[in-house]
Motif scaffolding. Structure first.
Motif, short mmCIF file in Angstrom:
data_model
loop_
_atom_site.label_atom_id
_atom_site.label_comp_id
_atom_site.label_asym_id
_atom_site.label_seq_id
_atom_site.Cartn_x
_atom_site.Cartn_y
_atom_site.Cartn_z
N GLU A 1 11.07 13.92 -2.61
CA GLU A 1 12.39 13.40 -1.97
C GLU A 1 12.89 13.55 -3.01
N ASP A 2 13.32 12.89 -4.39
CA ASP A 2 14.31 13.19 -5.20
C ASP A 2 14.51 15.07 -5.64
N MET A 3 13.23 16.13 -5.35
CA MET A 3 13.82 16.35 -5.04
C MET A 3 14.01 17.95 -4.38
N GLY A 4 13.74 16.92 -2.87
CA GLY A 4 14.08 17.47 -2.43
C GLY A 4 13.40 18.42 -1.46
N ARG A 5 11.91 18.23 -1.76
CA ARG A 5 10.65 18.50 -0.96
C ARG A 5 9.87 17.86 -1.07
N PRO A 6 9.94 17.13 0.42
CA PRO A 6 9.45 15.73 0.18
C PRO A 6 7.95 15.68 0.93
N GLY A 7 6.37 14.58 0.18
CA GLY A 7 5.86 15.33 0.82
C GLY A 7 5.51 13.99 0.89
N GLU A 8 4.02 14.10 1.78
CA GLU A 8 2.47 12.06 1.91
C GLU A 8 1.44 12.83 1.14
N LEU A 9 1.11 12.15 0.87
CA LEU A 9 -0.42 12.06 0.71
C LEU A 9 -0.84 10.49 0.75
N THR A 10 -1.92 10.63 1.23
CA THR A 10 -3.44 9.63 1.68
C THR A 10 -3.76 9.89 0.62
N GLU B 1 -11.61 -1.73 -1.50
CA GLU B 1 -11.32 -0.45 -0.34
C GLU B 1 -9.74 -0.66 0.12
N ALA B 2 -9.34 0.91 0.09
CA ALA B 2 -7.76 0.69 0.52
C ALA B 2 -7.45 2.22 1.04
N VAL B 3 -6.26 1.90 2.26
CA VAL B 3 -5.41 3.37 2.30
C VAL B 3 -4.43 2.66 1.47
N LEU B 4 -3.84 3.37 1.06
CA LEU B 4 -2.90 4.29 0.29
C LEU B 4 -2.30 5.26 0.47
N THR B 5 -0.67 4.79 0.81
CA THR B 5 0.90 6.11 0.91
C THR B 5 1.29 6.38 -0.07
N LEU B 6 1.32 7.63 -0.72
CA LEU B 6 2.40 7.87 -2.31
C LEU B 6 2.93 9.05 -1.16
N HIS B 7 4.55 8.62 -1.23
CA HIS B 7 5.71 9.96 -0.84
C HIS B 7 6.02 10.27 -2.46
N GLN B 8 6.08 11.47 -2.30
CA GLN B 8 6.62 12.08 -3.86
C GLN B 8 7.41 13.52 -3.35
N PHE C 1 1.05 -1.43 0.31
CA PHE C 1 0.04 -0.11 0.02
C PHE C 1 0.64 0.67 -0.07
N VAL C 2 2.34 1.08 -0.48
CA VAL C 2 2.57 2.37 -0.51
C VAL C 2 3.96 2.16 -1.60
N PHE C 3 3.81 3.96 -2.39
CA PHE C 3 4.26 4.27 -3.40
C PHE C 3 5.53 5.02 -3.09
N HIS C 4 6.30 5.24 -4.33
CA HIS C 4 7.30 6.77 -4.55
C HIS C 4 6.09 7.15 -6.19
N ALA C 5 6.28 8.26 -5.69
CA ALA C 5 5.76 9.13 -7.35
C ALA C 5 6.45 10.06 -7.94
N ARG C 6 6.38 10.72 -9.07
CA ARG C 6 7.25 11.31 -9.42
C ARG C 6 6.24 11.89 -10.10
N ASP C 7 6.26 13.53 -10.73
CA ASP C 7 5.64 14.03 -11.96
C ASP C 7 5.98 15.20 -12.62
N PRO C 8 6.56 14.55 -13.75
CA PRO C 8 7.18 16.00 -14.84
C PRO C 8 5.84 16.85 -15.24
N PHE C 9 5.87 17.66 -15.32
CA PHE C 9 4.70 19.03 -15.74
C PHE C 9 5.03 19.80 -16.63
N PRO C 10 5.89 19.48 -18.17
CA PRO C 10 6.40 21.04 -18.74
C PRO C 10 5.36 21.13 -19.50
N VAL C 11 4.16 20.65 -19.51
CA VAL C 11 2.64 21.65 -19.35
C VAL C 11 2.93 22.84 -18.87
#
Length: 292
Positions: free
Chosen positions: A262-271, A253-260, A214-224
């Protein structure tokens, strides 16, 4: 430029002003036109900023009833239909004025209910409920172009996570890395990926890696949006939750945690919360005001 609309600065999905995803918040944007809102967003340079006006018939109620607002979101380059981190930041800003409670945001993507409460440590948190999501296939040629722009060999994808375009207020191409190292190594062709994203009407590319059930790491390119990477992406987290459930990668039915971030030096946590019988996705996180 209208100078009567104060611009607040918050960062979402963190309790640290140096973490998470910053957003500008204008709680009274009634005197601003489109060009002025875009200019404010460009001057701030954050991935998105939110601009509020009272929704028709939705003026603040003295009895504590639900407060309704029309919310528009601008990146430094364009208006976007929905933004999760700016929604969380805005809701926390409103909660600091009006107290915990329920809000309703009318966005270009549809109505988004938001609840503001306080965690056990007193930290304000907001939970948004997405519009109804949907998942679509991505054409092989479009997938090949995305991978080429990213510089990712197809063998670096996790075969358990089929590429899809997922929507929960905005469109995101979901690609799963086979390893944490692949996710950490992000250096892409900005113009090439931007062109593909415009053609497919994508807001970000949601790159993920599964750390555990239930734990994921994410990154989001946003050139647009005019930025290389979004530090914490609530709309993409909602879309990913819908994607993972639709493909049977997580229970209905689940609760997921996304860590995003970290690789930018601005760690955040999304539930991300999925509920049986409700196709919508809930995304929760803290937010804190940025000093200065």
């Amino acid at each position: 430029m209208n100078t009567n609309s104060d611009v607040l600065r918050y960062t979402a999905f963190t309790t640290d002003p140096a973490g998470g995803n910053p957003a500008g918040v204008v709680l009274d944007a009634h005197a601003l036109d489109d060009e002025e809102m875009l200019a404010i967003a460009a001057r701030l340079g954050y991935s998105e900023s939110a601009f509020l006006t009272p929704a028709p018939g939705g003026a603040p109620a003295s009895d504590g009833a639900q407060r309704s607002y029309t919310v528009r979101y601008f990146s430094p380059k364009a208006e976007v239909p929905f933004c999760g981190h700016a929604t969380v930041a805005t809701a926390v800003a409103l909660g600091e004025i009006h107290g915990p409670g329920d809000y309703l945001f009318a966005t270009q993507a549809g109505e988004v209910p938001v609840t503001v409460d306080r965690g056990a440590d007193g930290t304000p948190r907001a939970t948004l409920t997405s519009v109804e999501p949907h998942i679509t296939d991505v054409a092989p040629d479009d997938l090949a172009e995305a991978l080429a722009a990213l510089g990712w060999p197809a063998a670096d994808l996790d075969p358990a996570f089929p590429p899809r375009i997922a929507y929960a207020g905005a469109r995101h191409l979901v690609l799963a890395a086979a390893t944490r190292a692949r996710l950490a190594d992000l250096s892409y062709d900005f113009a090439r990926l931007e062109a593909l994203m415009h053609r497919l009407d994508l807001t970000t590319v949601q790159l993920v890696w599964r750390a555990s059930e239930f734990v994921f790491h994410a990154r989001d390119p946003f050139p647009v949006g005019g930025v290389v990477e979004d530090p914490a992406t609530g709309a993409a987290a909602a879309a990913f939750g819908a994607y993972a459930r639709a493909l049977g990668l997580v229970p209905s039915e689940a609760v997921l945690t996304l860590h995003q971030g970290e690789d930018m030096g601005r760690p955040g946590e999304l539930t991300v919360t999925l509920r049986e019988g409700d196709p919508r996705v809930r995304v929760s996180g803290a937010a804190v005001r940025i000093p200065g």
